[in-house]
Design a protein around this motif. Structure first.
Motif, mmCIF file in Angstrom:
data_model
loop_
_atom_site.group_PDB
_atom_site.id
_atom_site.type_symbol
_atom_site.label_atom_id
_atom_site.label_comp_id
_atom_site.label_asym_id
_atom_site.label_seq_id
_atom_site.Cartn_x
_atom_site.Cartn_y
_atom_site.Cartn_z
ATOM 1 N N PRO A 1 0.831 -1.216 0.000
ATOM 2 C CA PRO A 1 0.000 0.000 0.000
ATOM 3 C C PRO A 1 0.860 1.257 0.000
ATOM 4 O O PRO A 1 2.005 1.260 0.461
ATOM 5 N N ASP A 2 0.294 2.354 -0.501
ATOM 6 C CA ASP A 2 1.020 3.629 -0.594
ATOM 7 C C ASP A 2 1.591 4.080 0.737
ATOM 8 O O ASP A 2 2.697 4.620 0.794
ATOM 9 N N GLY B 1 -1.554 -1.859 -4.540
ATOM 10 C CA GLY B 1 -2.042 -1.804 -3.170
ATOM 11 C C GLY B 1 -3.350 -2.560 -3.044
ATOM 12 O O GLY B 1 -3.540 -3.601 -3.667
ATOM 13 N N ALA B 2 -4.272 -2.010 -2.255
ATOM 14 C CA ALA B 2 -5.536 -2.698 -2.006
ATOM 15 C C ALA B 2 -6.436 -2.670 -3.237
ATOM 16 O O ALA B 2 -6.481 -1.682 -3.971
ATOM 17 N N GLY C 1 -5.616 -0.776 -7.669
ATOM 18 C CA GLY C 1 -4.799 -0.758 -6.474
ATOM 19 C C GLY C 1 -3.591 0.100 -6.658
ATOM 20 O O GLY C 1 -3.318 0.586 -7.736
ATOM 21 N N GLY C 2 -2.891 0.262 -5.489
ATOM 22 C CA GLY C 2 -1.730 1.073 -5.282
ATOM 23 C C GLY C 2 -1.120 1.771 -6.391
ATOM 24 O O GLY C 2 -0.664 1.466 -7.360
#
Length: 247
Positions: free
Chosen positions: A114-115, A144-145, A246-247
């Motif tokens: 994740p960031d 990420g998510a 994501g991310g």
């Protein structure tokens, strides 16, 4: 890298890149200890017909995404370790989370982070890995998510990914019912008892022989289902790929 035979191999990436990283063993161990905050485990991949390791539930979610994506034909965890000297950070070493083989033969290297959990040193490692991948014609993603609705739908359909739920007679009837589109439960009832029909319907949605919008809303009885597209030769799956969020 550690090859399928368990032997360690090393060398410049420009020399090593033709190796079948998707068939190798993880390049490092997956620690487990009391009080551990991340959840490690093994995900059974319908694409690989075997287990792939993960070190967090977020990594497991992305394994599901790869497994659902018809463009992905094989995947492996912790496929290799890279080492290089950075002009700012000095000597760096990094083991990407996944290597995925695409249907066109190219590779995809993935880091799951994740960031809000990326330090400057991590960012340098990801950037160096991206540069190395570009040198050999691989794609690189740092993700990420997953978007929550898509993740929820993916989790549900993944429960029906195994071919043991498939009944070809029922599947043929479902393909016919949904040829022009229909509500999920309405179409299932048109074929037979939903208790028997729905597992086959969800399997066809996983294989993308039937299609539904997994981004718009959590799957419901009224979700609109339409005909999908047949995918890779020999597996009966569809070739529409899942959107990576994501991310």
């Amino acid at each position: 890298m550690t090859g399928p035979d368990g032997a360690r191999r090393q060398g410049p990436l420009s020399v090593m890149w033709p190796q079948r990283f998707e068939a190798g063993h993880p390049s490092r161990s997956f620690p487990a200890y009391r009080g551990q905050r991340n959840f490690t485990g093994w995900y059974w991949s319908a694409t690989c017909r075997g287990h792939v390791a993960y070190e967090s539930w977020l990594e497991r979610d992305h394994l599901m995404r790869f497994d659902f994506d018809r463009e992905m034909i094989a995947m492996a965890a912790q496929p290799f370790a890279l080492a290089w000297d950075d002009s700012v950070k000095g000597h760096l070493e990094h083991t990407p989370d996944f290597f995925v083989r695409r249907s066109d033969g190219t590779g995809l290297v993935v880091d799951v982070r994740p960031d809000d959990r990326i330090s400057e040193r991590d960012a340098a490692k990801f950037a160096g890995t991206r540069d190395a991948c570009e040198l050999v014609g691989w794609r690189y993603e740092r993700v990420g998510a997953l978007e929550p609705v898509f993740a929820a739908n993916l989790h549900w359909l993944a429960g029906f990914r195994h071919a043991r739920v498939m009944r070809e007679e029922t599947a043929a009837a479902l393909r016919e019912v949904f040829v022009s589109g229909a509500g999920l439960l309405h179409g299932a009832r048109a074929v037979g008892d939903p208790v028997l029909v729905l597992p086959v319907l969800y399997h066809l949605l996983w294989c993308q022989q039937l299609a539904v919008d997994l981004q718009a809303a959590v799957l419901s009885p009224s979700a609109w289902v339409s005909q999908g597209r047949i995918g890779r030769e020999g597996d009966g799956d569809a070739d529409a790929s899942a959107a990576a969020v994501g991310g």
